[in-house]
Write an enzyme that holds these catalytic residues in place. Sequence first.
Site: not given
Ligand code: PLP
Length: 270
Positions: A182, A213, A215-218
């Site tokens: 990504k 943004t 949680g975009t990856g989740c």
């Molecule tokens: N918290 C949890 C439980 C996650 O699984 C993730 C990312 O996958 C994050 C936080 C981080 O999210 P961000 O990179 O968007 O802050």
Amino acid sequence: MQIVLSIAGFDPSGGAGVLADIKTFAAFGSFGVAAITSLTAQNTCGVYGAYHQTAAVVRAQLAPLLADFQIAAVKIGMLPTRATVETVAEIIAQHRLPNVVVDPVLCSSSGYDLIDHAALEALRSCLLPLARLVTPNLAEAARLAGMKVNDLPSMQQAARHIYDLCQRQTHDAGAPCAVLIKGGHLLHEATDVLNEGGKVQIFRAPKLATRHTHGTGCTLSSALAALLAGGASVPEAVAGAKEYLNAALRSAPLLGHGAGPLNHLPSVSW
Ligand code: PLP
């Protein structure tokens, strides 16, 4: 209704982790179930702690689900320790779970380490070979491939390396494994590189100017799992998930004082 399983961390603020995953599954008409690997303490401004569950607790959550439900796809997020990675890999192999999407979560955007070094090694050796699709961002791709990843040519090279790590017998008879790197953190565009079975496809998208943004990856990996559960091919799932992510980013509810969450149900009027 397809049942999609999330094995991931818990973000009480609802932007990332299993809460985001379940909302995303619902947006695609799937029924979400989940096992929690770590209870984190966080909000839109940062991560303040992570209370990892033992591998035995993760196994105890999964066993009743797998005894009762036919799982159509699995989204894997934060697996904080080697023991948890190995347990999850063993359960996936034992139950021949289909459409496994691995989001190799290493670190929050705010810089908090979410898994340890031994877990990363186990992810590389035990879990990637079971994946239908792996979805690293640029930093995760760099760690997995052991090289700098900061432009389109290096993304393509890293996708090839990670694809080689995934090469194996997938549980979906005949389906090749795939790697989606990504490019959301590229400077001017959010271009992604897909390597499926050695064939490369580029997905171009303009970069949205937003701080919301979290949680975009989740969210993207959950959308991919839900689309694969519904029978989409990997390229169809990538196109559909990117379209959904775009709508979720554009209609973000502007919550919190930091990087706010997306709107996981963009087709619902609030
Ligand atoms: N918290 C949890 C439980 C996650 O699984 C993730 C990312 O996958 C994050 C936080 C981080 O999210 P961000 O990179 O968007 O802050």
